[in-house]
Design an enzyme around this catalytic site. Structure first.
Site, short mmCIF file in Angstrom:
data_model
loop_
_atom_site.label_atom_id
_atom_site.label_comp_id
_atom_site.label_asym_id
_atom_site.label_seq_id
_atom_site.Cartn_x
_atom_site.Cartn_y
_atom_site.Cartn_z
N ARG A 262 20.30 -10.90 5.83
CA ARG A 262 21.63 -11.24 5.31
C ARG A 262 22.65 -10.12 5.51
O ARG A 262 23.84 -10.37 5.57
CB ARG A 262 21.54 -11.62 3.83
CG ARG A 262 20.86 -10.56 2.97
CD ARG A 262 20.67 -11.05 1.55
NE ARG A 262 19.76 -10.17 0.82
CZ ARG A 262 19.50 -10.30 -0.45
NH1 ARG A 262 20.04 -11.28 -1.15
NH2 ARG A 262 18.65 -9.47 -1.05
N VAL B 255 19.21 -16.97 2.66
CA VAL B 255 18.45 -18.20 2.41
C VAL B 255 18.98 -19.00 1.22
O VAL B 255 18.59 -20.16 1.03
CB VAL B 255 16.93 -17.92 2.25
CG1 VAL B 255 16.36 -17.21 3.46
CG2 VAL B 255 16.63 -17.15 0.96
N ASN C 213 9.56 -15.64 4.85
CA ASN C 213 9.07 -14.39 4.24
C ASN C 213 10.00 -13.86 3.15
O ASN C 213 9.54 -13.22 2.21
CB ASN C 213 8.90 -13.35 5.37
CG ASN C 213 8.72 -11.96 4.85
OD1 ASN C 213 7.63 -11.58 4.43
ND2 ASN C 213 9.79 -11.16 4.85
N TYR D 45 8.75 -14.47 -11.05
CA TYR D 45 8.20 -14.23 -9.70
C TYR D 45 6.89 -14.98 -9.48
O TYR D 45 6.77 -15.75 -8.51
CB TYR D 45 8.01 -12.73 -9.46
CG TYR D 45 7.43 -12.42 -8.09
CD1 TYR D 45 8.19 -12.61 -6.94
CD2 TYR D 45 6.12 -11.97 -7.96
CE1 TYR D 45 7.65 -12.34 -5.67
CE2 TYR D 45 5.58 -11.70 -6.70
CZ TYR D 45 6.35 -11.89 -5.57
OH TYR D 45 5.82 -11.63 -4.33
N LYS E 231 6.00 -18.41 -6.89
CA LYS E 231 5.04 -18.52 -5.79
C LYS E 231 4.09 -19.71 -6.03
O LYS E 231 3.63 -20.34 -5.08
CB LYS E 231 4.26 -17.21 -5.63
CG LYS E 231 5.14 -16.03 -5.20
CD LYS E 231 5.81 -16.25 -3.84
CE LYS E 231 6.52 -15.01 -3.31
NZ LYS E 231 7.18 -15.22 -2.02
N THR F 219 6.10 -1.72 -0.49
CA THR F 219 7.45 -2.09 -0.01
C THR F 219 8.43 -1.92 -1.17
O THR F 219 8.03 -1.67 -2.31
CB THR F 219 7.51 -3.56 0.47
OG1 THR F 219 7.32 -4.40 -0.68
CG2 THR F 219 6.49 -3.89 1.54
N1 LIG Z 1 4.75 -6.33 -1.26
C1 LIG Z 1 3.76 -6.98 -1.85
O1 LIG Z 1 2.85 -6.38 -2.46
C2 LIG Z 1 3.68 -8.48 -1.78
C3 LIG Z 1 2.58 -9.10 -2.38
C4 LIG Z 1 2.47 -10.49 -2.32
C5 LIG Z 1 3.45 -11.22 -1.67
N2 LIG Z 1 4.52 -10.59 -1.10
C6 LIG Z 1 5.52 -11.42 -0.42
O2 LIG Z 1 5.70 -10.94 0.90
C7 LIG Z 1 7.05 -11.22 1.32
C8 LIG Z 1 7.72 -9.96 1.83
O3 LIG Z 1 7.82 -9.05 0.75
P1 LIG Z 1 8.09 -7.49 0.93
O4 LIG Z 1 7.11 -6.80 0.07
O5 LIG Z 1 8.19 -7.13 2.35
O6 LIG Z 1 9.53 -7.36 0.20
P2 LIG Z 1 10.82 -6.51 0.53
O7 LIG Z 1 10.49 -5.24 1.24
O8 LIG Z 1 11.58 -6.45 -0.75
O9 LIG Z 1 11.58 -7.44 1.58
C9 LIG Z 1 12.11 -8.67 1.18
C10 LIG Z 1 12.99 -9.19 2.29
O10 LIG Z 1 13.58 -10.43 1.85
C11 LIG Z 1 14.98 -10.34 2.09
N3 LIG Z 1 15.74 -11.23 1.23
C12 LIG Z 1 15.78 -11.28 -0.12
N4 LIG Z 1 16.63 -12.22 -0.53
C13 LIG Z 1 17.16 -12.78 0.59
C14 LIG Z 1 18.11 -13.80 0.83
N5 LIG Z 1 18.73 -14.43 -0.16
N6 LIG Z 1 18.37 -14.15 2.12
C15 LIG Z 1 17.77 -13.50 3.14
N7 LIG Z 1 16.89 -12.50 2.98
C16 LIG Z 1 16.59 -12.15 1.71
C17 LIG Z 1 15.32 -8.87 1.88
O11 LIG Z 1 16.59 -8.57 2.45
P3 LIG Z 1 17.56 -7.41 1.85
O12 LIG Z 1 17.13 -6.12 2.52
O13 LIG Z 1 18.91 -7.87 2.27
O14 LIG Z 1 17.37 -7.38 0.37
C18 LIG Z 1 14.15 -8.25 2.63
O15 LIG Z 1 14.39 -8.27 4.01
C19 LIG Z 1 7.75 -11.85 0.12
O16 LIG Z 1 7.69 -13.25 0.22
C20 LIG Z 1 6.89 -11.38 -1.05
O17 LIG Z 1 6.98 -12.23 -2.17
C21 LIG Z 1 4.67 -9.24 -1.14
#
Ligand SMILES: NC(=O)c1ccc[n+]([C@@H]2O[C@H](COP(=O)([O-])OP(=O)(O)OC[C@H]3O[C@@H](n4cnc5c(N)ncnc54)[C@H](OP(=O)(O)O)[C@@H]3O)[C@@H](O)[C@H]2O)c1
Length: 244
Positions: free
Chosen positions: A36, A62, A88, A164, A168, A202
């Site tokens: 975004r 999104v 994602n 959160y 999910k 992250t």
């Molecule tokens: N990290 C973990 O331990 C973990 C565990 C289980 C599941 N997950 C899942 O894995 C996925 C990736 O997570 P991550 O850990 O990589 O998180 P992250 O580093 O916080 O990245 C999240 C991404 O989503 C984007 N985003 C958020 N809101 C948005 C919107 N309205 N429109 C477009 N983009 C948007 C963020 O963009 P901005 O930079 O603009 O904010 C960022 O690029 C997520 O679905 C998360 O729930 C993560």
């Protein structure tokens, strides 16, 4: 449709999404970097291109109908089609999220991004995916969304969360409904699965996770590359099936 496989990864400017884009790009795929913020998107695209990835930026919020619809148009223009969608992007919402005290506005925001955002993007991209020979949709979920684990003593449940984790669970439920409807519609080529990256360092968790973003990306890359007789409507992490 070109010979090159084309993917869109939402939230690909950082974290796991960036590494999913890098991993799919390393396969020779053309990758749309959905993000975004223009600066963060441009930086990610430049970094991916420097690593040899055929990446292009896709402005994408999104939560915004117009942005998502424009993203579908841009992908059509720039790539001519879409084979793989990785949903994602997600937010945790501010903490604490204890059910007895949570601000309902937090739940609304989280569901808007993590659930409705996925539906919005998926439905906008479906016309493109339907033209692919082997379309795949990967929904990045989490084991904290597993109701089975949440209700099993000793299960890997994460912190108490009214926004959160349930978002999910909702996403997993929606995934199951897509599978049912697509089957009914005869859209049997589209394989749609949920993936959990594991606890990954992250921004999402203040970098407390124990896995690298590259490790976290592996399950999405796997589910994006399953063969035509691969799983459909299932939930996986690197170790195998996650209970719903
Ligand atoms: N990290 C973990 O331990 C973990 C565990 C289980 C599941 N997950 C899942 O894995 C996925 C990736 O997570 P991550 O850990 O990589 O998180 P992250 O580093 O916080 O990245 C999240 C991404 O989503 C984007 N985003 C958020 N809101 C948005 C919107 N309205 N429109 C477009 N983009 C948007 C963020 O963009 P901005 O930079 O603009 O904010 C960022 O690029 C997520 O679905 C998360 O729930 C993560």
């Amino acid at each position: 449709m070109s010979e090159q496989t084309i993917a869109l990864v939402t939230g690909a400017n950082k974290g796991i999404g960036y590494e999913i884009a890098a991993g799919l790009g390393a396969l020779g795929w053309k990758v749309g970097v959905g993000a975004r913020d223009q600066q963060r998107r441009d930086t990610a695209v430049e970094k991916l291109r420097a690593a040899g990835v055929d990446a292009f930026g896709v402005p994408l919020d999104v939560t915004d109908d117009a942005s998502v619809s424009a993203a579908a148009d841009l992908i059509t223009e720039q790539a001519g089609g879409l084979d793989v969608l990785v949903n994602n992007a997600a937010i945790t919402g501010s903490m604490p999220q204890t059910p007895t005290t949570v601000d309902p506005a937090i739940i609304r925001d989280v569901v808007e991004t993590n659930v409705i955002g996925v539906i919005r993007v998926t439905n906008a991209m479906l016309p493109l995916l339907r033209r692919s020979a082997s379309p795949r949709i990967v929904n990045m979920s989490s084991s904290v969304g597993s109701l089975t684990l949440q209700t099993t003593p000793g299960g890997e449940t994460g912190p108490i969360s009214a926004a959160y984790a349930p978002s999910k669970t909702f996403l997993n439920a929606i995934t199951a409904q897509y599978v049912k409807e697509l089957k009914e519609l005869g859209d049997t080529k589209i394989l749609i699965n949920s993936g959990c990256p594991g606890f990954t360092a992250t921004d999402l968790n203040g970098f407390r996770g124990i896995r690298t973003p590259q490790q976290g990306a592996a399950i999405a890359i796997h589910l994006a590359t399953i063969p035509d007789d691969g799983p459909n409507g299932e939930f996986f992490d690197d170790a195998g099936i996650v209970p719903w």
